[in-house]
Design a protein around this motif. Structure first.
Motif, PDB file in Angstrom:
ATOM      1  N   ALA A 169       0.419  -1.026  -0.165  1.00 56.28           N
ATOM      2  CA  ALA A 169       0.000  -0.001  -0.384  1.00 56.28           C
ATOM      3  C   ALA A 169       0.853   0.972   0.217  1.00 56.28           C
ATOM      4  O   ALA A 169      -0.093   1.929  -0.378  1.00 56.28           O
ATOM      5  N   GLY A 170       1.968   1.180   0.536  1.00 54.96           N
ATOM      6  CA  GLY A 170       2.945   2.504   0.818  1.00 54.96           C
ATOM      7  C   GLY A 170       3.474   2.386  -0.585  1.00 54.96           C
ATOM      8  O   GLY A 170       3.279   3.949  -0.970  1.00 54.96           O
ATOM      9  N   CYS A 171       4.316   1.417  -1.109  1.00 51.80           N
ATOM     10  CA  CYS A 171       4.743   1.687  -2.702  1.00 51.80           C
ATOM     11  C   CYS A 171       3.387   2.388  -3.841  1.00 51.80           C
ATOM     12  O   CYS A 171       3.340   3.212  -4.457  1.00 51.80           O
ATOM     13  N   VAL A 172       2.278   1.770  -3.545  1.00 50.58           N
ATOM     14  CA  VAL A 172       0.961   1.896  -4.396  1.00 50.58           C
ATOM     15  C   VAL A 172       0.795   3.689  -3.990  1.00 50.58           C
ATOM     16  O   VAL A 172       0.764   4.506  -5.045  1.00 50.58           O
ATOM     17  N   ALA A 173       0.466   4.333  -2.529  1.00 55.33           N
ATOM     18  CA  ALA A 173       0.158   5.846  -2.262  1.00 55.33           C
ATOM     19  C   ALA A 173       1.876   6.672  -3.079  1.00 55.33           C
ATOM     20  O   ALA A 173       1.515   7.141  -3.409  1.00 55.33           O
ATOM     21  N   ALA A 174       2.631   5.943  -3.032  1.00 58.81           N
ATOM     22  CA  ALA A 174       3.993   6.705  -4.448  1.00 58.81           C
ATOM     23  C   ALA A 174       4.077   7.035  -5.579  1.00 58.81           C
ATOM     24  O   ALA A 174       3.667   8.036  -5.528  1.00 58.81           O
ATOM     25  N   VAL A 175       3.378   5.562  -5.935  1.00 52.67           N
ATOM     26  CA  VAL A 175       2.942   6.260  -7.409  1.00 52.67           C
ATOM     27  C   VAL A 175       2.158   6.905  -7.463  1.00 52.67           C
ATOM     28  O   VAL A 175       1.978   7.800  -8.295  1.00 52.67           O
ATOM     29  N   ALA A 176       1.043   6.989  -6.783  1.00 45.77           N
ATOM     30  CA  ALA A 176      -0.533   8.215  -7.099  1.00 45.77           C
ATOM     31  C   ALA A 176       0.019   9.309  -6.433  1.00 45.77           C
ATOM     32  O   ALA A 176      -0.019  10.139  -7.056  1.00 45.77           O
ATOM     33  N   ALA A 177       0.972   9.974  -5.492  1.00 46.23           N
ATOM     34  CA  ALA A 177       0.949  10.692  -4.969  1.00 46.23           C
ATOM     35  C   ALA A 177       2.215  11.068  -6.883  1.00 46.23           C
ATOM     36  O   ALA A 177       2.420  12.358  -6.542  1.00 46.23           O
ATOM     37  N   ALA A 195       2.923  16.028  -9.997  1.00 43.18           N
ATOM     38  CA  ALA A 195       2.880  15.714 -11.722  1.00 43.18           C
ATOM     39  C   ALA A 195       1.934  16.466 -12.543  1.00 43.18           C
ATOM     40  O   ALA A 195       1.738  16.969 -13.759  1.00 43.18           O
ATOM     41  N   GLY A 196       0.504  16.024 -12.320  1.00 38.11           N
ATOM     42  CA  GLY A 196      -0.488  16.253 -12.899  1.00 38.11           C
ATOM     43  C   GLY A 196      -0.850  15.916 -13.757  1.00 38.11           C
ATOM     44  O   GLY A 196      -1.632  15.655 -14.523  1.00 38.11           O
ATOM     45  N   TYR A 197      -0.414  14.205 -13.889  1.00 36.97           N
ATOM     46  CA  TYR A 197      -1.162  13.467 -15.032  1.00 36.97           C
ATOM     47  C   TYR A 197      -2.290  12.757 -14.501  1.00 36.97           C
ATOM     48  O   TYR A 197      -2.818  12.402 -13.221  1.00 36.97           O
ATOM     49  N   SER A 198      -3.180  12.550 -15.354  1.00 37.12           N
ATOM     50  CA  SER A 198      -4.416  11.683 -14.977  1.00 37.12           C
ATOM     51  C   SER A 198      -3.825  10.493 -14.868  1.00 37.12           C
ATOM     52  O   SER A 198      -3.236   9.513 -14.958  1.00 37.12           O
ATOM     53  N   ALA A 199      -4.259   9.645 -13.983  1.00 39.24           N
ATOM     54  CA  ALA A 199      -3.991   8.297 -13.534  1.00 39.24           C
ATOM     55  C   ALA A 199      -5.253   8.017 -13.091  1.00 39.24           C
ATOM     56  O   ALA A 199      -6.773   8.292 -12.510  1.00 39.24           O
ATOM     57  N   ARG A 200      -5.336   6.142 -12.904  1.00 36.40           N
ATOM     58  CA  ARG A 200      -6.313   5.112 -12.638  1.00 36.40           C
ATOM     59  C   ARG A 200      -5.926   3.744 -11.833  1.00 36.40           C
ATOM     60  O   ARG A 200      -4.316   3.986 -12.524  1.00 36.40           O
ATOM     61  N   GLU A 201      -5.955   3.883 -10.710  1.00 37.13           N
ATOM     62  CA  GLU A 201      -5.394   2.387 -10.137  1.00 37.13           C
ATOM     63  C   GLU A 201      -6.027   1.447 -11.382  1.00 37.13           C
ATOM     64  O   GLU A 201      -6.976   0.903 -11.873  1.00 37.13           O
ATOM     65  N   ILE A 202      -4.911   0.255 -11.920  1.00 34.41           N
ATOM     66  CA  ILE A 202      -5.212  -0.979 -12.950  1.00 34.41           C
ATOM     67  C   ILE A 202      -4.546  -2.155 -11.958  1.00 34.41           C
ATOM     68  O   ILE A 202      -3.199  -2.233 -11.072  1.00 34.41           O
ATOM     69  N   VAL A 203      -4.744  -3.231 -12.222  1.00 34.47           N
ATOM     70  CA  VAL A 203      -4.151  -4.413 -11.733  1.00 34.47           C
ATOM     71  C   VAL A 203      -3.109  -5.045 -13.356  1.00 34.47           C
ATOM     72  O   VAL A 203      -4.039  -4.834 -14.652  1.00 34.47           O
ATOM     73  N   SER A 204      -2.089  -5.345 -12.745  1.00 33.52           N
ATOM     74  CA  SER A 204      -1.494  -5.977 -14.321  1.00 33.52           C
ATOM     75  C   SER A 204      -1.741  -7.302 -14.526  1.00 33.52           C
ATOM     76  O   SER A 204      -2.538  -8.171 -13.914  1.00 33.52           O
ATOM     77  N   GLY A 205      -2.524  -7.112 -15.805  1.00 33.35           N
ATOM     78  CA  GLY A 205      -3.446  -8.979 -16.599  1.00 33.35           C
ATOM     79  C   GLY A 205      -1.870  -9.944 -17.098  1.00 33.35           C
ATOM     80  O   GLY A 205      -2.163 -10.549 -16.749  1.00 33.35           O
ATOM     81  N   ALA A 206      -1.086  -8.876 -16.539  1.00 30.09           N
ATOM     82  CA  ALA A 206       0.689  -9.852 -17.204  1.00 30.09           C
ATOM     83  C   ALA A 206       0.911 -10.137 -16.087  1.00 30.09           C
ATOM     84  O   ALA A 206       1.395  -9.385 -15.373  1.00 30.09           O
ATOM     85  N   GLY A 207       2.252 -11.008 -16.616  1.00 31.75           N
ATOM     86  CA  GLY A 207       2.982 -11.406 -15.348  1.00 31.75           C
ATOM     87  C   GLY A 207       4.090 -10.587 -15.290  1.00 31.75           C
ATOM     88  O   GLY A 207       4.667 -10.122 -16.734  1.00 31.75           O
ATOM     89  N   HIS A 208       5.182  -9.913 -14.651  1.00 32.19           N
ATOM     90  CA  HIS A 208       6.085  -8.836 -14.292  1.00 32.19           C
ATOM     91  C   HIS A 208       7.534  -9.204 -13.481  1.00 32.19           C
ATOM     92  O   HIS A 208       7.364 -10.676 -12.285  1.00 32.19           O
ATOM     93  N   ASP A 209       8.219  -9.003 -12.969  1.00 37.08           N
ATOM     94  CA  ASP A 209       9.216  -9.497 -12.786  1.00 37.08           C
ATOM     95  C   ASP A 209       9.462  -9.595 -11.464  1.00 37.08           C
ATOM     96  O   ASP A 209       9.566  -9.932 -10.126  1.00 37.08           O
ATOM     97  N   SER A 210       8.307  -8.073 -10.957  1.00 34.06           N
ATOM     98  CA  SER A 210       7.745  -6.807  -9.558  1.00 34.06           C
ATOM     99  C   SER A 210       7.074  -8.415  -9.166  1.00 34.06           C
ATOM    100  O   SER A 210       6.810  -8.504  -7.753  1.00 34.06           O
ATOM    101  N   VAL A 211       6.316  -9.092  -9.891  1.00 34.60           N
ATOM    102  CA  VAL A 211       5.594 -10.150  -9.704  1.00 34.60           C
ATOM    103  C   VAL A 211       6.160 -11.482  -7.965  1.00 34.60           C
ATOM    104  O   VAL A 211       6.055 -11.239  -7.103  1.00 34.60           O
ATOM    105  N   TYR A 212       7.827 -11.253  -9.240  1.00 33.35           N
ATOM    106  CA  TYR A 212       9.329 -12.177  -7.585  1.00 33.35           C
ATOM    107  C   TYR A 212       9.270 -11.160  -6.290  1.00 33.35           C
ATOM    108  O   TYR A 212       9.870 -11.739  -5.762  1.00 33.35           O
ATOM    109  N   ALA A 213       9.524  -9.855  -7.544  1.00 33.85           N
ATOM    110  CA  ALA A 213       9.749  -8.772  -6.017  1.00 33.85           C
ATOM    111  C   ALA A 213       9.214  -8.682  -4.978  1.00 33.85           C
ATOM    112  O   ALA A 213       9.611  -9.332  -4.020  1.00 33.85           O
TER     113      ALA A 213
END
Ligand SMILES: [Zn+2]
Length: 411
Positions: A329-337, A342-360
């Protein structure tokens, strides 16, 4: 939050510069892991990091870790990165963007003379794609303890060349034990590889997790019979049952808010004038929530037990089970902040594909940042992301990483 700004042109020119290593005439990249092209891009990355005063460590599976010192020598680094290998018909952005955006973060801090409290670390994971050595993400997996290093080193490619020999062949069999290079948190920028952000005209995906995934093999048993002499009512047609199942699985995906895909189907001893006696098919089920994925599997089993399909029994074998990942949650909040700052439009999303971050995420708090890619395409030479979206992703990465590296709350 600081007002440091990444250099969008510098990031873009690095993307184009490294696209030479394995570049194909159609604008894509063919840079299979542990090949000469992979060595070239690794050497390039190492030189760029060392020019910024970073120390580059390579582990026994070729995973690369470039560390930029921080003000607190006892603190663990905040890591960022992705992978530089591609599919045989890869594009310029899948994986590469995450590594080069991390490099751009380091360059931006270097140019500003900015020293973070914690060190920063740029990671290039070996063999994310899994197209030369199966399975995908095996080296971040070994880092997280999911695969034994000795087992990875022995894996052969299609030519029989072993992972360990290929690694030594390009000079990247490092001395650091796998898992010994520690970091506190991981951030990975990646193209979405799907159509959602582009469709919604949103710049940043705040990735909250990765879908769980289950793979199955199915065998439908019917009775092969003469197509002319066997009346419809007396048939035990395995392909007709498979067709019913394909549509039933589609309904299951829709009903549970997940995805269900039959990607392969084959009639054994297919012949135009024989009622199909045996059909093989695959099923791929995905859902962000473990309970829903389980419910999807039970719904599949219920379909297989349908009385109207009783004449053609179905064997179901689960071949892979990858549980859903919920990012920190803390890392997700850091991305949102970071995106909001920077004023970008953003939304939460769940990855449909696998990534190295799954293991990290199994070993440290982790999150990811997605940016749109054209038509949701990846693993394709036409894979494309705009310079502005790449820059927005890198800026969000900078903001997130900086906030986490400078925070002073207890370890
Ligand atoms: Zn990737």
């Amino acid at each position: 939050m600081s007002n440091l700004t990444i250099d969008a042109d510098r990031l873009w020119s690095s993307l184009m510069e490294t696209a030479r290593f394995g570049g194909t005439p159609d604008g894509g990249i063919r840079r299979l892991t542990l090949t000469e092209e992979d060595r070239q891009v690794r050497d390039w990355l190492r030189a760029q990091c060392e020019a910024l005063g970073c120390t580059v460590t390579v582990d026994a599976l070729g995973n690369m870790f470039a560390t930029r010192p921080g003000g607190d020598p006892d603190a663990l680094p905040i890591a960022m990165g992705s992978h530089l290998d591609t599919q045989p018909t890869g594009g310029k952005f899948d994986g590469v963007l995450g590594v080069l955006a991390g490099l751009e973060v380091l360059r931006t801090l270097d140019a500003a003379g900015y020293v973070t409290r914690r060190p920063l670390m740029l990671v290039n994971w070996t063999n994310e794609e899994g197209s030369r050595f199966s399975p995908a993400m095996i080296c971040s997996g070994a880092y997280a303890g999911a695969f034994a290093v000795e087992d990875v080193l022995k894996r052969p490619d299609a030519q029989g060349i072993r992972f360990g020999a290929a690694l030594e062949g390009i000079g990247y069999a490092g001395t650091a034990p796998v898992g010994s290079v520690k970091f506190a948190e991981m951030f990975e920028l990646h193209i979405e590889q799907g159509p959602v952000l582009e469709h919604e005209e949103t710049t940043i995906g705040i990735v909250t997790g990765v879908q769980g995934m289950r793979w199955y093999d199915l065998v439908v048993e019917g009775v092969a019979a003469h197509a002319g002499t066997t009346p419809m009512k007396l048939r035990r047609d395995a392909l007709a049952t498979a067709a019913e199942l394909v549509l039933a699985f589609r309904r299951i995906g829709l009903a549970h808010g997940g995805v269900a895909t039959v990607g392969e189907i084959g009639v054994v001893h297919a012949s135009r004038n024989v009622v199909p006696g045996e059909v093989h098919l695959t099923l791929d089920l995905r859902h962000p929530e473990a309970a829903a994925l389980e419910a999807m599997e039970r719904a599949v089993e219920a379909e297989l037990a349908r009385p109207d399909l009783a004449g053609t029994p179905v064997r179901l074998t689960r071949t892979w089970d990858s549980p859903p990942v919920v990012f920190d949650a803390g890392c997700v909040a850091a991305v949102a902040a970071g995106a909001a700052a920077a004023g970008y439009s953003a939304r939460e999303i769940v990855s449909g594909a696998g990534h190295d971050s799954v293991y990290a995420a199994r070993v440290v708090p982790t999150s990811m940042i997605f940016v749109p890619c054209k038509d949701g395409l990846s693993h394709n030479p036409a894979e494309s992301a705009t310079p502005a979206d790449c820059a927005a992703g890198a800026q969000t990465l900078l903001n997130a990483v900086l906030a986490r590296a400078d925070r002073t709350d207890p370890e």
